[in-house]
Structures are given as C-alpha cells and as structure tokens.
Design a protein around this motif. Structure first.
Motif, PDB file in Angstrom:
ATOM      1  N   VAL A 193      -4.154  -1.591  -7.186  1.00  0.00           N
ATOM      2  CA  VAL A 193      -3.998  -0.666  -6.068  1.00  0.00           C
ATOM      3  C   VAL A 193      -3.309   0.606  -6.549  1.00  0.00           C
ATOM      4  CG1 VAL A 193      -3.933  -2.498  -4.341  1.00  0.00           C
ATOM      5  CG2 VAL A 193      -1.804  -1.726  -5.398  1.00  0.00           C
ATOM      6  N   GLU A 194      -3.407   1.646  -5.744  1.00  0.00           N
ATOM      7  CA  GLU A 194      -2.792   2.936  -6.077  1.00  0.00           C
ATOM      8  C   GLU A 194      -1.396   3.070  -5.506  1.00  0.00           C
ATOM      9  OE1 GLU A 194      -3.860   5.376  -8.103  1.00  0.00           O
ATOM     10  OE2 GLU A 194      -5.436   3.951  -8.644  1.00  0.00           O
ATOM     11  N   THR A 195      -1.115   2.330  -4.426  1.00  0.00           N
ATOM     12  CA  THR A 195       0.214   2.422  -3.807  1.00  0.00           C
ATOM     13  C   THR A 195       0.717   1.035  -3.431  1.00  0.00           C
ATOM     14  OG1 THR A 195      -0.680   2.700  -1.560  1.00  0.00           O
ATOM     15  CG2 THR A 195      -0.273   4.702  -2.854  1.00  0.00           C
ATOM     16  N   VAL A 196       2.022   0.868  -3.495  1.00  0.00           N
ATOM     17  CA  VAL A 196       2.674  -0.359  -3.032  1.00  0.00           C
ATOM     18  C   VAL A 196       3.885   0.055  -2.206  1.00  0.00           C
ATOM     19  CG1 VAL A 196       3.826  -2.507  -3.663  1.00  0.00           C
ATOM     20  CG2 VAL A 196       1.946  -1.658  -5.082  1.00  0.00           C
ATOM     21  N   PHE A 230       5.047  -1.025 -10.321  1.00  0.00           N
ATOM     22  CA  PHE A 230       5.647  -0.239  -9.252  1.00  0.00           C
ATOM     23  C   PHE A 230       7.090  -0.712  -9.084  1.00  0.00           C
ATOM     24  CE2 PHE A 230       1.160  -0.061  -8.479  1.00  0.00           C
ATOM     25  CZ  PHE A 230       0.908   1.189  -7.912  1.00  0.00           C
ATOM     26  N   SER A 231       7.984   0.230  -8.769  1.00  0.00           N
ATOM     27  CA  SER A 231       9.388  -0.163  -8.602  1.00  0.00           C
ATOM     28  C   SER A 231      10.061   0.671  -7.527  1.00  0.00           C
ATOM     29  CB  SER A 231      10.151  -0.004  -9.925  1.00  0.00           C
ATOM     30  OG  SER A 231      10.218   1.351 -10.300  1.00  0.00           O
ATOM     31  N   ALA A 232      11.138   0.121  -6.997  1.00  0.00           N
ATOM     32  CA  ALA A 232      11.970   0.816  -6.011  1.00  0.00           C
ATOM     33  C   ALA A 232      13.361   0.212  -6.050  1.00  0.00           C
ATOM     34  CB  ALA A 232      11.382   0.699  -4.605  1.00  0.00           C
ATOM     35  N   ALA A 233      14.378   1.057  -6.016  1.00  0.00           N
ATOM     36  CA  ALA A 233      15.772   0.600  -5.945  1.00  0.00           C
ATOM     37  C   ALA A 233      16.302   0.906  -4.551  1.00  0.00           C
ATOM     38  CB  ALA A 233      16.617   1.289  -7.000  1.00  0.00           C
ATOM     39  N   VAL A 234      16.852  -0.094  -3.889  1.00  0.00           N
ATOM     40  CA  VAL A 234      17.373   0.058  -2.526  1.00  0.00           C
ATOM     41  C   VAL A 234      18.876  -0.245  -2.565  1.00  0.00           C
ATOM     42  CG1 VAL A 234      17.166  -0.664  -0.128  1.00  0.00           C
ATOM     43  CG2 VAL A 234      15.140  -0.665  -1.608  1.00  0.00           C
ATOM     44  N   PRO A 235      19.713   0.765  -2.390  1.00  0.00           N
ATOM     45  CA  PRO A 235      21.169   0.593  -2.545  1.00  0.00           C
ATOM     46  C   PRO A 235      21.792  -0.469  -1.643  1.00  0.00           C
ATOM     47  CG  PRO A 235      20.595   2.912  -2.521  1.00  0.00           C
ATOM     48  CD  PRO A 235      19.355   2.180  -2.140  1.00  0.00           C
ATOM     49  N   GLN A 239       3.434  -4.467   0.510  1.00  0.00           N
ATOM     50  CA  GLN A 239       2.216  -4.025   1.185  1.00  0.00           C
ATOM     51  C   GLN A 239       1.354  -3.293   0.156  1.00  0.00           C
ATOM     52  OE1 GLN A 239       2.488  -0.833   4.223  1.00  0.00           O
ATOM     53  NE2 GLN A 239       1.745  -2.380   5.647  1.00  0.00           N
ATOM     54  N   LEU A 240       0.167  -3.819  -0.078  1.00  0.00           N
ATOM     55  CA  LEU A 240      -0.701  -3.259  -1.109  1.00  0.00           C
ATOM     56  C   LEU A 240      -1.669  -2.248  -0.512  1.00  0.00           C
ATOM     57  CD1 LEU A 240      -1.593  -6.513  -3.118  1.00  0.00           C
ATOM     58  CD2 LEU A 240       0.320  -4.942  -3.445  1.00  0.00           C
ATOM     59  N   GLY A 241      -1.616  -1.007  -1.005  1.00  0.00           N
ATOM     60  CA  GLY A 241      -2.515   0.033  -0.532  1.00  0.00           C
ATOM     61  C   GLY A 241      -2.419   0.234   0.961  1.00  0.00           C
ATOM     62  N   ASN A 242      -3.582   0.219   1.617  1.00  0.00           N
ATOM     63  CA  ASN A 242      -3.627   0.462   3.059  1.00  0.00           C
ATOM     64  C   ASN A 242      -3.671  -0.823   3.886  1.00  0.00           C
ATOM     65  OD1 ASN A 242      -3.700   3.295   2.720  1.00  0.00           O
ATOM     66  ND2 ASN A 242      -5.898   3.196   2.269  1.00  0.00           N
ATOM     67  N   LYS A 243      -3.473  -1.962   3.232  1.00  0.00           N
ATOM     68  CA  LYS A 243      -3.516  -3.213   3.982  1.00  0.00           C
ATOM     69  C   LYS A 243      -2.351  -3.290   4.948  1.00  0.00           C
ATOM     70  CE  LYS A 243      -6.107  -5.943   0.622  1.00  0.00           C
ATOM     71  NZ  LYS A 243      -6.165  -7.185  -0.182  1.00  0.00           N
ATOM     72  N   LYS A 244      -2.602  -3.862   6.112  1.00  0.00           N
ATOM     73  CA  LYS A 244      -1.558  -3.938   7.134  1.00  0.00           C
ATOM     74  C   LYS A 244      -0.565  -5.060   6.853  1.00  0.00           C
ATOM     75  CE  LYS A 244      -4.389  -2.016  10.875  1.00  0.00           C
ATOM     76  NZ  LYS A 244      -4.947  -2.251  12.229  1.00  0.00           N
ATOM     77  N   GLU A 245      -1.067  -6.178   6.346  1.00  0.00           N
ATOM     78  CA  GLU A 245      -0.204  -7.328   6.140  1.00  0.00           C
ATOM     79  C   GLU A 245       0.494  -7.243   4.787  1.00  0.00           C
ATOM     80  OE1 GLU A 245       0.376  -9.636   8.412  1.00  0.00           O
ATOM     81  OE2 GLU A 245      -0.990  -8.591   9.796  1.00  0.00           O
ATOM     82  N   GLY A 246       1.753  -7.657   4.758  1.00  0.00           N
ATOM     83  CA  GLY A 246       2.478  -7.734   3.502  1.00  0.00           C
ATOM     84  C   GLY A 246       2.281  -9.078   2.830  1.00  0.00           C
ATOM     85  N   LEU A 247       2.501  -9.107   1.529  1.00  0.00           N
ATOM     86  CA  LEU A 247       2.356 -10.332   0.756  1.00  0.00           C
ATOM     87  C   LEU A 247       3.663 -10.674   0.051  1.00  0.00           C
ATOM     88  CD1 LEU A 247      -1.114  -9.671  -0.948  1.00  0.00           C
ATOM     89  CD2 LEU A 247      -0.652 -11.143   1.031  1.00  0.00           C
TER      90      LEU A 247
END
Length: 625
Positions: free
Chosen positions: A29-32, A55-60, A71-79
């Motif tokens: 996918v292009e976005t997560v 893909f990565s993200a840091a949440v303080p 959530q992968l791409g434009n899919k509504k449901e998360g995995l």
C-alpha cells in the motif's frame, strides 16, 4: 560480550524517553494510518513512509496497555499488527502495546544448561492443567523436577483462533496466546522454570501462517506461489521482497530469546521451509543464535524437526552445514514403535525389523539412502559422525499421538512390560530423550487434534482433511471431531491425582530411569567412540555398552517374545545389576538374570538370561575405560 547484530524495530516499541514508536512493513500500500483506540492518545495518526515498504509513527502519549490497529490505504477497517506483542481479545481484534521493561525478572544468574543435559518434557499449555494457563503450569514444576526433567518444551503459543488449538495455526507469531495468560503469564512461567533450574524450549512455526485471521498478505509479500506446503502458501524466503520476510522471522526468534529469556527454539517442519539462496534462513538463524549465545553469555540452542534424514541441518557451516544444534529423529521412534506394536500402516510400513532398531542406536538414521516403500524412492543420509546429543528421540510426542485416528497413546493398548521397555529404550539411549506429557505414568486419555475456528467452511475442511490424512491407528466409529469442545476437554491431564496400581509403577520406573541417566557418567557420554552397540538378531536383544572413565554401563533391551539366553564379552571387573524391569517390584515375572557378574577374562563369554520385552542394566568399575 558481543554486540547484537539484529535490532528489533518492528511493531509497537515503548521508548525509554517516553511514548511509543509504531513500525510496520506494508509495501503493498501507499499509505498506512495508525488507529489508537484507547489510552491518552486516542485518534488517527498518519505513518511516515520509509525505504523498502516500512511505515512508522512515534506517538508521545501512547504507552503500555493501549489498543491499536493499522488502516491500510483507503480501507475503512483497521487490521491488527503483524508484529503484535499481545492480542488480548483474540486473533482479529486490536493489538495491545506491551512495555517489556515493566516485567520484573527474577532469574538473574541463569545461564542455561549444556545440550547434553537436556531431558525434555513436551507439554501443551492448554491441556497440561485443568485451567490451561501458563500460571497453572507453574504449580507442577516441582513434579517435573522430581521426575528428573531438565527442560520444558512448550508447544507453540502464538495467538491462534479461539481458545483451543495445537498452536500450529498461529497468525500472530510475536503474541503469546491470550487464553493461556498472554505475555506476562508466559514470562512468569519461564521465570519460575529458570529459578528451579529448568530450561525452556519454545516450539515455533516458520513454515506457514494459520488460515484464519491471517492478514499478513494484505500488508506485505510474505507468501510465494513458487512452493506449496500441506498447510497452504509457503513463506517467501527467496523471492522479491524476501529480505524483509527474513527480517520478520529472524527478529521473531531473537525476540523470544531476548525478551522472554527462552533457552531454545524448536523449529517446526523445517523441510517445508523453502529457501534456495546461498545463505538460507536456517543458516541466518543459527548464526544469530550463536551471536546471542556469546552476547548474553547463556547457553541457547536450536532444535529442528525434519524427517528427511539430512545431517546437513546439524553439521557445522565449515563443512557446508546449517549449524542447527540438534534435530528430532523420527526414524528412532518408528523403529521402536513398530517393534513394540507390530503396526505397519502408513509411514510405518518401512519399519518393523529388529536390525533397524540396532541401526537407530548406531547411527540415529535408519534410512541412509535405502529405498522407502512408503516414499517410493530412496532417501536419507548418514549421521554416524555426529554427536548423539544432536538427536532428540521419543516414544511419543504430540504428532505421533495426536495425528493418530483416535489420538490413542501407547498406554491405551500396550501391556506394562512394553511401556517400561519403550521408556528405557528412549531414556537410556545415547540421544536426548523427550517425554510427552502424561506418558510418564501411562496416561490413558487420548491426545486429539483440536481447533476452535470460527469459519464454518474452514472447520469442515479441517474435518475432511483429518479423515483423509490419518495414516496410523485404528479407531472404532467416527474419528473425533477436532472442532468439538468435548474432544479438547478429553485431552486434559489431572496431575493432582495420586497414581496407583500400574500408573504408580510406571511413574516410579520413569523416575528411576531419569535418575540413572542424570547420575551415571557412562550414560551421559555423547561420543560414539565411547559406546559399543551390538544387536543379537536371533535373540532380538540389543546391547549397548558405554564407558566414562572407570564407570561402565551395560544396557540390554529385549524385543523378543520369549526368554532368551545371550552371551556377551564384557570388560574385566565386577558388574552389578542396577535395574531389571522383570523384577516383581515392577510387576514382572521374576528375575532370571544374575545380580552380579564377575569378569576376569574378556575372551570368555558371559551368559545372561533376559525375559521377554525386558530391560536390564548393569554397572561396573570396569578396567580399561
């Protein structure tokens, strides 16, 4: 200490400076988007795209206990996270952040035990106790110690569908099963084992993912169409994007070793791991475990399950091997079982000859290039130059019981004399012995194959497959339904029951055997030059003499159905009988063999009588070590 060469930077990592870093491989996918569902930072967080599809993200404000999905791409449901450390509500529900620093280990100073000292007890966490949890198993560690066990092997614990499963349908390979007690429960069990001097082996599955709840293919290129396994798609270890798949599995192995203090990994069915690269995944694993062994100054090992009789697995890399420490030896089991039961259906059709049991003692592998009627081809290679500690042998294990039509154990249909002989043949062998939970007292309850899938089509497919695949055993009536809860409950042990009658005798015999194995130096030698294996085909008696310095031990195993008199050339010295399974103490008919034997001239044969299906053990301070 060496520096770790493979860093764990996948999944949710709680940072020392605060907050949590989330990292996932999702090249499809292009976005997560990270979906935080609980805690102080509930909300959505776009993840930054890195090289090679990460893909990565840091949440303080994210931390231990927070629930999340991807959530992968434009899919509504998360995995859920493919590298989830915990699935508190099941296989397809949100993953949970786990801060491993919060668990207070008490096994400081634990360095493991040498491979030669492994006496393995294989157990299934869900059926080992009434409660079916890690914590409940702790209550019976003293029982295992009294038995003479030195290592506990856990069948796979990765999160599976529902609450009952053998474990080989795991999808979340980093998440201990929630119904067993999750990561903290597992750590408490391992910690308790180490504090009592028990090593812990974990069975891991690197040849496939389970069919239900498996979303890995939506994230990345985990699978390949080049190969197939009996359980579905093969893992992509040698195609495009396979570097990242390799990272996933090597990271998983080191995760269990580092974060859970696991002492050894048992690699399931490695003959279904396909990797044609010059340095295959199994070589990567053995190399990284060797680095961890040095870095942690702890004895850490790899065991492999493989039925191709290929010593390349356990040979050192210097001579083209893969460097695995030890492997399961099915040939030994098949040779032993067929001699005891006469069963020759399925893969047992290649066995049943006394000479095969002798060869199993001499070389480990029975098939070393001979033609197999069952396989309809030649198979196997030689392993006579390998140390005996490189092979694990057994008379029962989860496969050899649970894959029978009715999950019947040897104790359900064999007389006590054969059960004692089987136990002695394994425990007094020069190989690493493995017991399957309950066999030590002759448990009669079956051990079935069981599942708890929610997909009805999948359940029906498993039922159909189990009817078609069973190659051994006789079952009156229908094969038990693997999805039925009563089938699972029938497998549970009750170790609180006081053993009486034959079960008490069998338990005492196992304790005696393990005591001999753990205390007599001659029964601990692993070099074939220090042992002499001889088969007497006419009498169907196997003898093995082992020597350690001045301590000599002679073991005689009779597979004959009548009393035999045998002649042996023994080393000079006094030989004392220390075990005779035909003793009335073991519910035998009496003891025809002499209590002591004095040998002055080794050229003069010593005559010894031995009852049917019996084992005799003599010890001496023989001359000429």
């Amino acid at each position: 200490m060496a520096t770790a060469s493979w860093q764990f930077d996948l999944g949710a990592t709680v940072l020392k400076e605060g907050g949590t870093r989330f990292r996932v491989w999702a090249p499809r996918v292009e976005t997560v988007t990270l979906l935080l569902l609980s805690g102080k930072a509930v909300g959505t967080f776009p993840m930054e795209k890195e090289e090679f599809g990460y893909f990565s993200a840091a949440v303080p404000e994210a931390g231990d206990g927070d629930l999340y999905l991807y959530q992968l791409g434009n899919k509504k449901e998360g995995l859920p996270d493919p590298v989830s450390r915990y699935q508190p509500n099941g296989i397809s529900q949100p993953s949970q952040v786990v801060d491993p620093s919060l668990f207070m280990w008490q096994d400081e100073g634990w360095t493991g035990i040498p491979l030669e000292r492994y006496r393995i007890y294989e157990l299934h966490v869900g059926t080992f106790t009434k409660e079916g949890t890690f914590d409940a198993a702790i209550n019976f560690l003293d029982y295992l110690l009294e038995l003479g066990i030195t290592a506990v092997e856990l069948m796979p614990v990765s999160q599976c569908p529902g609450e009952r499963n053998w474990g080989y349908d795991g999808v979340h390979h980093f998440a201990p099963q929630n119904s067993y007690g999750g990561p903290d429960g597992m750590k408490r069990l391992i910690d308790a084992c180490h504090r009592k001097g028990l090593a812990v082996i974990l069975d891991v599955v690197y040849n496939h993912f389970g069919p239900e709840g498996n979303h890995n293919g939506e994230f990345g290129f985990y699978f390949t169409d080049k190969y197939r396994t009996p359980w579905g798609g093969a893992i992509n270890f040698d195609g495009p994007y396979s570097d990242q798949v390799l990272e996933f599995f090597v990271t998983n192995a080191l995760y269990w070793i580092d974060e859970f203090h696991i002492d050894a990994l048992r690699l399931d069915a490695v003959d279904w791991i396909f990797d044609m690269t010059p340095k295959p995944v199994l070589r990567h694993l053995s190399e990284q475990v060797a680095i961890e062994r040095e870095r942690q100054e702890r004895m850490i090992y790899l065991f492999a399950e493989n039925d191709t009789n290929d010593a390349k697995l356990i040979n050192p890399p210097e001579i083209g091997g893969l460097g695995i420490d030890s492997q399961w030896c099915d040939n030994f089991h098949h040779a032993l079982r067929t001699l005891l039961t006469g069963e020759t259906t399925g893969y047992y059709e290649d066995f049943g000859q006394f000479g095969q049991m002798v060869k199993a003692y001499q070389e480990a592998f029975v098939f070393t290039g001979e033609y197999s009627r069952y396989r309809k081809r030649r198979y196997g290679g030689h392993a006579s130059q390998n140390a005996t500690s490189q092979f694990v042998v057994f008379t029962q294990n989860h496969d050899q019981v649970g894959n029978r039509k009715c999950g019947d154990r040897l104790s359900s249909n064999q007389p006590i004399e054969k059960l004692l002989l089987a136990a002695a043949a394994v425990i007094l062998s020069p190989y690493i012995p493995l017991l399957f939970m309950g066999e030590e007292y002759g448990e009669r309850a079956p051990f079935h194959y069981f599942i708890d899938h929610s997909d009805q089509e999948l359940i029906e497919a498993v039922r159909k497959g189990k009817h078609e695949e069973h190659a051994s055993g006789i079952c009156e009536g229908e094969i038990p339904d693997p999805s039925a809860e009563p089938v699972y409950l029938e497998c549970k042990l009750d170790l609180t029951v006081k053993r009486e009658g034959e079960q008490a005798i069998i338990l005492a015999f196992y304790r005696k055997l393990l005591s001999l194995r753990n205390t007599l130096p001659a029964l601990q030698v692993t070099r074939r030059g220090e042992m002499d294996v001889c088969g007497l085909p006419q009498q169907r008696v196997l003898s093995i003499h082992r020597q350690a310095g001045s301590n000599g031990v002679l073991c005689l195993f009779s597979f004959s159905n009548m009393t035999e008199e045998i002649e042996l050339n023994l080393k000079p010295g006094g030989w004392s009988k220390i075990l005779d399974a035909s003793s009335q103490f073991w519910k035998g008919p009496g003891e025809p063999a002499p209590d002591t034997v004095s040998v002055e001239d080794p050229a003069v044969c010593t005559k010894i009588a031995i009852h049917p299906f019996n084992v005799l053990v003599y010890a001496s301070d023989a001359i000429g070590g």
